[in-house]
Write a protein that holds these residues in place. Structure first.
Motif, PDB file in Angstrom:
ATOM      1  N   ALA A 128      50.082  45.054  16.083  1.00  0.00           N
ATOM      2  CA  ALA A 128      49.714  43.862  16.848  1.00  0.00           C
ATOM      3  C   ALA A 128      49.675  42.617  15.967  1.00  0.00           C
ATOM      4  O   ALA A 128      49.706  41.498  16.463  1.00  0.00           O
ATOM      5  N   LEU A 129      49.609  42.837  14.654  1.00  0.00           N
ATOM      6  CA  LEU A 129      49.509  41.724  13.713  1.00  0.00           C
ATOM      7  C   LEU A 129      50.717  41.670  12.800  1.00  0.00           C
ATOM      8  O   LEU A 129      51.299  42.707  12.498  1.00  0.00           O
ATOM      9  N   PRO A 130      51.070  40.485  12.365  1.00  0.00           N
ATOM     10  CA  PRO A 130      50.402  39.226  12.604  1.00  0.00           C
ATOM     11  C   PRO A 130      50.770  38.632  13.963  1.00  0.00           C
ATOM     12  O   PRO A 130      51.877  38.847  14.459  1.00  0.00           O
ATOM     13  N   THR A 131      49.815  37.897  14.556  1.00  0.00           N
ATOM     14  CA  THR A 131      50.186  37.101  15.710  1.00  0.00           C
ATOM     15  C   THR A 131      50.989  35.921  15.183  1.00  0.00           C
ATOM     16  O   THR A 131      50.865  35.541  14.019  1.00  0.00           O
ATOM     17  N   VAL A 132      51.819  35.373  16.039  1.00  0.00           N
ATOM     18  CA  VAL A 132      52.723  34.296  15.629  1.00  0.00           C
ATOM     19  C   VAL A 132      52.532  33.100  16.549  1.00  0.00           C
ATOM     20  O   VAL A 132      52.430  33.264  17.763  1.00  0.00           O
ATOM     21  N   ALA A 133      52.469  31.920  15.952  1.00  0.00           N
ATOM     22  CA  ALA A 133      52.460  30.680  16.717  1.00  0.00           C
ATOM     23  C   ALA A 133      53.623  29.826  16.225  1.00  0.00           C
ATOM     24  O   ALA A 133      53.847  29.705  15.018  1.00  0.00           O
ATOM     25  N   LEU A 134      54.366  29.284  17.150  1.00  0.00           N
ATOM     26  CA  LEU A 134      55.440  28.346  16.827  1.00  0.00           C
ATOM     27  C   LEU A 134      54.964  26.962  17.235  1.00  0.00           C
ATOM     28  O   LEU A 134      54.597  26.745  18.391  1.00  0.00           O
ATOM     29  N   ARG A 135      54.959  26.054  16.292  1.00  0.00           N
ATOM     30  CA  ARG A 135      54.463  24.698  16.552  1.00  0.00           C
ATOM     31  C   ARG A 135      55.572  23.700  16.243  1.00  0.00           C
ATOM     32  O   ARG A 135      56.054  23.630  15.119  1.00  0.00           O
ATOM     33  N   VAL A 136      55.959  22.945  17.254  1.00  0.00           N
ATOM     34  CA  VAL A 136      56.945  21.887  17.060  1.00  0.00           C
ATOM     35  C   VAL A 136      56.195  20.586  16.847  1.00  0.00           C
ATOM     36  O   VAL A 136      55.379  20.183  17.680  1.00  0.00           O
TER      37      VAL A 136
END
Length: 170
Positions: A128-136
């Motif tokens: 389940a890890l790592p969680t991922v965030a995509l930030r523009v």
């Protein structure tokens, strides 16, 4: 565990781990990033694994531009169960380049490919890890309906997990 070579951290990162060891049980959060690209250091895979093998249970957050998400780094992120990876995309699909102020040749397609490989490795390892965030990060060359729509479509192709996110930053 993810299969791959396990290298110890570079000597000065190993020394940093030794100095951090007494504090590790008391830390709640560790953030790597904000003041430079943490994944550029060749010893970072060993450092990440070393944190966990030293008993660190803190929430570990890695902030990156995604260029250096190479196979060794991806394996370490998944194997060490790093909590979160936030990838800051300072460009947009279809723009002449991401990080046009960068001299490292970063580009949107390469970063998205690296993120896709990280997500696939995480799925293959049934983690389940790592969680991922995509930030523009919105700049004049990324702040358009067309760029945002293409980014949304690209994110859908990544098949983010239920805890993964994408967002824009002003």
């Amino acid at each position: 565990a993810v299969v791959g070579p396990v290298r110890p951290p570079a000597p000065h990162l190993e020394a940093a781990l030794l100095r951090l060891r007494p504090a590790l049980p008391h830390l709640e959060r560790i953030s790597l990033g904000l003041y430079g690209e943490p994944l550029l250091h060749k010893g970072i895979p060993g450092f990440l694994r070393g944190l966990r093998s030293a008993g660190c249970t803190a929430y570990v957050n890695v902030l990156t531009n995604g260029v250096a998400l190479n196979p060794a780094v991806r394996e370490a992120l998944v194997d060490a169960q790093i909590n979160h990876v936030c990838v800051g995309l300072h460009g947009a699909p279809g723009t002449e380049s991401m990080l046009r102020y960068s001299k490292r040749g970063a580009d949107y397609a390469r970063v998205m490919s690296n993120v896709a490989a990280l997500l696939e490795l995480r799925r293959a390892a049934a983690r389940a890890l790592p969680t991922v965030a995509l930030r523009v990060v919105l700049f004049s060359w990324t702040d358009s309906a067309e760029a945002m729509d293409r980014f949304r479509a690209d994110v859908r192709r990544l098949s983010l997990g239920p805890e993964d996110r994408y967002h824009w930053a002003l």
